[in-house]
Design an enzyme around this catalytic site. Structure first.
Site, PDB file in Angstrom:
ATOM      1  N   LYS A   1       0.824  -1.204   0.000  1.00 22.10           N
ATOM      2  CA  LYS A   1       0.000   0.000   0.000  1.00 22.10           C
ATOM      3  C   LYS A   1       0.862   1.260   0.000  1.00 22.10           C
ATOM      4  O   LYS A   1       2.081   1.199   0.226  1.00 22.10           O
ATOM      5  CB  LYS A   1      -0.925  -0.027   1.215  1.00 22.10           C
ATOM      6  CG  LYS A   1      -1.933  -1.169   1.191  1.00 22.10           C
ATOM      7  CD  LYS A   1      -2.771  -1.152   2.454  1.00 22.10           C
ATOM      8  CE  LYS A   1      -3.764  -2.283   2.501  1.00 22.10           C
ATOM      9  NZ  LYS A   1      -4.559  -2.245   3.757  1.00 22.10           N
TER      10      LYS A   1
ATOM     11  N   THR B   1      -4.972  -7.907  10.601  1.00 20.45           N
ATOM     12  CA  THR B   1      -5.282  -6.630   9.955  1.00 20.45           C
ATOM     13  C   THR B   1      -4.875  -5.456  10.831  1.00 20.45           C
ATOM     14  O   THR B   1      -4.305  -4.478  10.352  1.00 20.45           O
ATOM     15  CB  THR B   1      -6.786  -6.552   9.624  1.00 20.45           C
ATOM     16  OG1 THR B   1      -7.112  -7.658   8.776  1.00 20.45           O
ATOM     17  CG2 THR B   1      -7.133  -5.262   8.921  1.00 20.45           C
TER      18      THR B   1
ATOM     19  N   ASN C   1      -1.648  -0.163   7.371  1.00 21.23           N
ATOM     20  CA  ASN C   1      -1.130  -1.484   7.721  1.00 21.23           C
ATOM     21  C   ASN C   1      -0.305  -2.142   6.609  1.00 21.23           C
ATOM     22  O   ASN C   1      -0.140  -3.355   6.586  1.00 21.23           O
ATOM     23  CB  ASN C   1      -2.257  -2.393   8.214  1.00 21.23           C
ATOM     24  CG  ASN C   1      -3.318  -2.650   7.166  1.00 21.23           C
ATOM     25  OD1 ASN C   1      -3.176  -2.292   6.003  1.00 21.23           O
ATOM     26  ND2 ASN C   1      -4.399  -3.281   7.583  1.00 21.23           N
TER      27      ASN C   1
ATOM     28  N   GLU D   1      -9.365 -10.089  -8.080  1.00 22.59           N
ATOM     29  CA  GLU D   1      -8.437  -8.967  -7.928  1.00 22.59           C
ATOM     30  C   GLU D   1      -7.355  -8.973  -9.000  1.00 22.59           C
ATOM     31  O   GLU D   1      -6.979  -7.914  -9.514  1.00 22.59           O
ATOM     32  CB  GLU D   1      -7.837  -8.980  -6.522  1.00 22.59           C
ATOM     33  CG  GLU D   1      -8.867  -8.684  -5.453  1.00 22.59           C
ATOM     34  CD  GLU D   1      -8.358  -8.858  -4.040  1.00 22.59           C
ATOM     35  OE1 GLU D   1      -7.227  -9.365  -3.848  1.00 22.59           O
ATOM     36  OE2 GLU D   1      -9.093  -8.486  -3.113  1.00 22.59           O
TER      37      GLU D   1
END
Length: 136
Positions: free
Chosen positions: A9, A92, A113, A127
Protein backbone atom coordinates in the site's frame (compact mmCIF):
# COMPACT_ATOMS: atom_id res chain seq x y z
CA UNK A 1 1.46 -22.51 -9.81
CA UNK A 2 -1.12 -20.86 -7.63
CA UNK A 3 -1.53 -17.06 -7.80
CA UNK A 4 -2.67 -14.33 -5.46
CA UNK A 5 -2.70 -10.54 -5.51
CA UNK A 6 -0.54 -8.53 -3.12
CA UNK A 7 -0.48 -4.76 -2.80
CA UNK A 8 2.25 -2.89 -0.96
CA UNK A 9 0.00 0.00 0.00
CA UNK A 10 1.00 3.67 -0.30
CA UNK A 11 2.34 3.75 3.27
CA UNK A 12 4.74 0.88 2.46
CA UNK A 13 6.00 2.71 -0.64
CA UNK A 14 6.30 6.02 1.23
CA UNK A 15 8.28 4.38 4.03
CA UNK A 16 10.62 2.53 1.64
CA UNK A 17 9.45 -0.93 2.76
CA UNK A 18 8.61 -2.48 -0.62
CA UNK A 19 12.02 -4.17 -0.89
CA UNK A 20 11.69 -5.59 2.61
CA UNK A 21 8.19 -6.95 1.88
CA UNK A 22 9.18 -8.44 -1.49
CA UNK A 23 12.30 -9.92 0.11
CA UNK A 24 10.20 -11.65 2.76
CA UNK A 25 7.88 -13.09 0.10
CA UNK A 26 10.82 -14.32 -1.98
CA UNK A 27 12.67 -15.77 1.03
CA UNK A 28 9.50 -17.76 1.77
CA UNK A 29 9.83 -19.31 -1.69
CA UNK A 30 7.15 -17.29 -3.47
CA UNK A 31 7.72 -15.73 -6.90
CA UNK A 32 6.72 -12.31 -8.20
CA UNK A 33 4.97 -13.09 -11.51
CA UNK A 34 3.99 -9.48 -12.29
CA UNK A 35 4.53 -6.15 -10.55
CA UNK A 36 3.73 -2.54 -11.27
CA UNK A 37 4.22 0.63 -9.28
CA UNK A 38 1.04 2.60 -9.90
CA UNK A 39 -1.26 5.16 -8.40
CA UNK A 40 -4.60 3.40 -8.04
CA UNK A 41 -7.40 5.57 -9.44
CA UNK A 42 -10.80 5.89 -7.75
CA UNK A 43 -12.55 3.65 -10.29
CA UNK A 44 -10.08 0.80 -9.80
CA UNK A 45 -10.17 1.28 -6.02
CA UNK A 46 -13.97 1.12 -6.03
CA UNK A 47 -13.85 -2.18 -7.96
CA UNK A 48 -11.21 -3.55 -5.60
CA UNK A 49 -13.10 -2.55 -2.45
CA UNK A 50 -16.61 -3.28 -3.85
CA UNK A 51 -17.53 -5.51 -0.89
CA UNK A 52 -16.99 -2.57 1.47
CA UNK A 53 -19.24 -0.07 -0.36
CA UNK A 54 -21.72 1.47 2.04
CA UNK A 55 -19.58 0.82 5.12
CA UNK A 56 -18.46 3.84 7.17
CA UNK A 57 -14.76 3.32 6.37
CA UNK A 58 -15.23 2.85 2.59
CA UNK A 59 -14.38 6.43 1.53
CA UNK A 60 -11.24 6.39 3.68
CA UNK A 61 -10.12 3.09 2.07
CA UNK A 62 -10.54 4.45 -1.46
CA UNK A 63 -8.82 7.72 -0.56
CA UNK A 64 -5.90 6.00 1.19
CA UNK A 65 -5.15 3.41 -1.52
CA UNK A 66 -4.98 6.18 -4.13
CA UNK A 67 -3.09 8.85 -2.19
CA UNK A 68 0.29 7.94 -3.71
CA UNK A 69 1.82 5.02 -5.65
CA UNK A 70 1.34 1.42 -4.52
CA UNK A 71 3.24 -1.67 -5.67
CA UNK A 72 0.66 -4.08 -7.10
CA UNK A 73 1.89 -7.65 -7.60
CA UNK A 74 0.82 -11.10 -8.65
CA UNK A 75 2.57 -13.61 -6.42
CA UNK A 76 2.93 -17.27 -7.31
CA UNK A 77 3.59 -20.27 -5.13
CA UNK A 78 2.26 -23.64 -4.05
CA UNK A 79 -1.38 -24.50 -3.44
CA UNK A 80 -3.11 -21.90 -1.21
CA UNK A 81 -0.52 -19.21 -1.93
CA UNK A 82 -3.10 -16.70 -0.71
CA UNK A 83 -3.05 -18.38 2.73
CA UNK A 84 0.76 -18.31 2.89
CA UNK A 85 0.72 -14.57 2.12
CA UNK A 86 -2.09 -13.84 4.60
CA UNK A 87 -0.19 -15.65 7.36
CA UNK A 88 2.97 -13.67 6.55
CA UNK A 89 0.98 -10.40 6.61
CA UNK A 90 -0.33 -10.86 10.16
CA UNK A 91 -3.56 -9.57 11.67
CA UNK A 92 -5.28 -6.63 9.95
CA UNK A 93 -4.75 -4.51 13.06
CA UNK A 94 -0.97 -4.27 13.52
CA UNK A 95 -1.45 -4.03 17.29
CA UNK A 96 -2.79 -7.60 17.16
CA UNK A 97 -0.26 -8.89 14.61
CA UNK A 98 2.31 -11.37 15.85
CA UNK A 99 6.01 -10.52 15.84
CA UNK A 100 7.63 -11.98 12.74
CA UNK A 101 4.72 -10.99 10.52
CA UNK A 102 4.96 -8.03 8.15
CA UNK A 103 2.40 -6.00 10.08
CA UNK A 104 3.68 -7.18 13.46
CA UNK A 105 7.22 -6.06 12.66
CA UNK A 106 6.65 -2.98 10.51
CA UNK A 107 3.20 -1.41 11.03
CA UNK A 108 1.77 0.48 13.98
CA UNK A 109 -1.79 1.52 13.11
CA UNK A 110 -4.91 0.01 11.57
CA UNK A 111 -5.33 2.69 8.89
CA UNK A 112 -1.79 2.24 7.60
CA UNK A 113 -1.13 -1.48 7.72
CA UNK A 114 1.25 -1.67 4.74
CA UNK A 115 -0.05 -4.62 2.74
CA UNK A 116 -3.10 -6.17 1.13
CA UNK A 117 -3.38 -9.82 0.17
CA UNK A 118 -6.32 -11.62 -1.39
CA UNK A 119 -8.37 -13.50 1.20
CA UNK A 120 -9.11 -16.60 -0.85
CA UNK A 121 -8.86 -18.15 -4.31
CA UNK A 122 -12.01 -16.43 -5.60
CA UNK A 123 -10.93 -12.97 -4.45
CA UNK A 124 -7.42 -13.62 -5.85
CA UNK A 125 -8.88 -14.37 -9.29
CA UNK A 126 -11.19 -11.33 -9.12
CA UNK A 127 -8.44 -8.97 -7.93
CA UNK A 128 -5.85 -10.20 -10.45
CA UNK A 129 -8.48 -9.58 -13.13
CA UNK A 130 -8.90 -5.98 -11.93
CA UNK A 131 -5.21 -5.09 -11.77
CA UNK A 132 -3.68 -7.44 -14.36
CA UNK A 133 -6.49 -8.32 -16.81
CA UNK A 134 -4.10 -10.13 -19.17
CA UNK A 135 -3.29 -12.60 -16.36
CA UNK A 136 -6.86 -12.95 -15.03
Amino acid sequence: MNRTLVICKPDAVERGLVGEIIGRLERKGLTIAAAELRTIDADTASQHYAEHQGKPFYDDLVSFIGRSPAMVMVVEGPEDTWKVVRTMMGATNPLDAAPGTIRGDLATEMGENLIHGSDGPDSAAREIGIFFPALG
